[in-house]
Design a protein around this motif. Sequence first.
Motif, mmCIF file in Angstrom:
data_model
loop_
_atom_site.group_PDB
_atom_site.id
_atom_site.type_symbol
_atom_site.label_atom_id
_atom_site.label_comp_id
_atom_site.label_asym_id
_atom_site.label_seq_id
_atom_site.Cartn_x
_atom_site.Cartn_y
_atom_site.Cartn_z
ATOM 1 N N ALA A 201 21.152 -16.708 5.196
ATOM 2 C CA ALA A 201 21.237 -16.091 3.864
ATOM 3 C C ALA A 201 19.889 -16.096 3.151
ATOM 4 O O ALA A 201 19.830 -15.900 1.935
ATOM 5 N N ARG A 202 18.806 -16.300 3.869
ATOM 6 C CA ARG A 202 17.484 -16.302 3.238
ATOM 7 C C ARG A 202 17.246 -14.967 2.521
ATOM 8 O O ARG A 202 17.464 -13.903 3.077
ATOM 9 N N GLY A 203 16.811 -15.054 1.301
ATOM 10 C CA GLY A 203 16.575 -13.861 0.503
ATOM 11 C C GLY A 203 17.761 -13.447 -0.341
ATOM 12 O O GLY A 203 17.618 -12.637 -1.258
ATOM 13 N N GLY A 204 18.946 -13.997 -0.070
ATOM 14 C CA GLY A 204 20.132 -13.666 -0.857
ATOM 15 C C GLY A 204 20.325 -14.648 -1.994
ATOM 16 O O GLY A 204 20.002 -15.833 -1.867
ATOM 17 N N ASP A 205 20.871 -14.153 -3.116
ATOM 18 C CA ASP A 205 21.082 -15.050 -4.257
ATOM 19 C C ASP A 205 22.555 -15.339 -4.516
ATOM 20 O O ASP A 205 22.882 -16.100 -5.417
ATOM 21 N N ARG A 206 23.473 -14.755 -3.702
ATOM 22 C CA ARG A 206 24.909 -15.031 -3.838
ATOM 23 C C ARG A 206 25.535 -15.001 -2.451
ATOM 24 O O ARG A 206 25.526 -13.986 -1.782
ATOM 25 N N PHE A 207 26.062 -16.122 -2.032
ATOM 26 C CA PHE A 207 26.766 -16.157 -0.754
ATOM 27 C C PHE A 207 27.616 -17.417 -0.702
ATOM 28 O O PHE A 207 27.428 -18.362 -1.487
ATOM 29 N N ALA A 208 28.540 -17.423 0.222
ATOM 30 C CA ALA A 208 29.343 -18.614 0.498
ATOM 31 C C ALA A 208 29.136 -18.999 1.951
ATOM 32 O O ALA A 208 28.886 -18.149 2.819
ATOM 33 N N ALA A 313 35.884 -14.753 -1.046
ATOM 34 C CA ALA A 313 35.203 -13.567 -1.580
ATOM 35 C C ALA A 313 35.926 -13.014 -2.799
ATOM 36 O O ALA A 313 35.288 -12.570 -3.765
ATOM 37 N N ASN A 314 37.261 -13.037 -2.786
ATOM 38 C CA ASN A 314 38.024 -12.533 -3.923
ATOM 39 C C ASN A 314 37.770 -13.354 -5.182
ATOM 40 O O ASN A 314 37.670 -12.821 -6.291
ATOM 41 N N LEU A 315 37.693 -14.664 -5.028
ATOM 42 C CA LEU A 315 37.567 -15.540 -6.190
ATOM 43 C C LEU A 315 36.137 -15.676 -6.690
ATOM 44 O O LEU A 315 35.908 -15.899 -7.875
ATOM 45 N N THR A 316 35.172 -15.584 -5.804
ATOM 46 C CA THR A 316 33.766 -15.785 -6.204
ATOM 47 C C THR A 316 32.985 -14.480 -6.293
ATOM 48 O O THR A 316 31.909 -14.454 -6.875
ATOM 49 N N MET A 317 33.507 -13.420 -5.667
ATOM 50 C CA MET A 317 32.863 -12.100 -5.643
ATOM 51 C C MET A 317 31.492 -12.135 -4.990
ATOM 52 O O MET A 317 30.603 -11.374 -5.344
ATOM 53 N N VAL A 318 31.315 -13.009 -4.011
ATOM 54 C CA VAL A 318 30.065 -12.999 -3.251
ATOM 55 C C VAL A 318 30.117 -11.858 -2.244
ATOM 56 O O VAL A 318 31.184 -11.534 -1.710
ATOM 57 N N PRO A 319 28.974 -11.231 -1.954
ATOM 58 C CA PRO A 319 28.969 -10.131 -0.987
ATOM 59 C C PRO A 319 28.845 -10.590 0.457
ATOM 60 O O PRO A 319 29.068 -9.802 1.369
#
Length: 388
Positions: A201-208, A313-319
Amino acid sequence: MSNGSTGWPSLTPATRAAAVELLRHGPLPRSALARRLGLSAGSVTRLVAPLLAGGLVAPVGPGRDGGVGRPTTPLDVVATGHRFVGVKLTGSHGYAVLTDLRSTVLSRVDGPLPGDRSPSDVVAGVADLVAACAGGAALTGVGVSLGGRAADHRVVTAAPYLGWSGDVDLGALVTAATGVPAVVDNDVLALTRATHWFGAARGGDRFALVTVGVGIGYGLVVHDRLVDSDDAGVGLVAHLRLDPLGPLCARGHRGCAEAMLASGKIRDAVAVGRGRVSSYDECLDLAVAGDPVAARVVGDAGRALGRLVAMIANLTMVPVVVLSGDGVRLASVAPEAVAEGLAAERDPAADPVAVEIHPGGFDEWARGAAVTAIQSFTLSGDGPVARH
């Protein structure tokens, strides 16, 4: 054994921010660094001057800003200037890696923990692993990760796999035993840090991050920051119900993530239908070969994993959801089932969720511990690691 903390702790906050941007996203030309920091080119030139003078940053070759104008030279941190050791502890074993400042693995060792898993024996084992992995190299920091809970990145408040239930100041004990500043963290949080800064996820600011293995772990990054909590290490997502008709976990929950996805539970379910199986990987191999029992169990597990990804994803809305852990091969063996479970719980009008499979064994967990030490050093000198 320690090389101290030369350079980085003496930086001003603004100069440190520039250095961290180069560490995480470099090499970068000055103009790109200025855009990332929201500063003028002149301000960035002043900020990087002490980094260049101190040998913390260096030019890495010719370049050109946007293809026009005078050539520019990208800058990057000198990652080889510092060494870190990360140690991942299980209930009986320790895994250690030596890395540079960008968490590139330079060497690795592992071995059983000595004695009876008492704090003193575990610390002695960690010290031996650190010494063997470092091979005489001067170290800037040591990170230790384990299944459990840690306060202030020093004190272990619960470590069920080691049988610890009271407070153990593991950070102080490891520092005393190795002579190197040490930090301690929950293993899933540590792995999330590595995934965020230097991994999938390097470079991403939203992920799980979801880890699959002996247990089920979960980490979350929102607005470029790790979401931390005193509940990290409790295993909250492990008991989300994924199948109301599924098997029971040890706590009596029917069809929860642990009951459906933990490697031991999958092995046990296959064994019920076809007799004894030797390992989790054998179950996956049998499923690939078309064994009806293994295929059914693995397919059900894959659909459950897809449903877990959808819930998160539904609860946090991470892409993006990154799948990792020593049992993550499940997602590669049953991709159609994972996709089916994800689609079943996801509104078709919603944006697609990118599912990244990042296989990794215990070396990756140990690398997460090293990144926790790297963050402690780069974000706040020798103090506790920041929630970044």
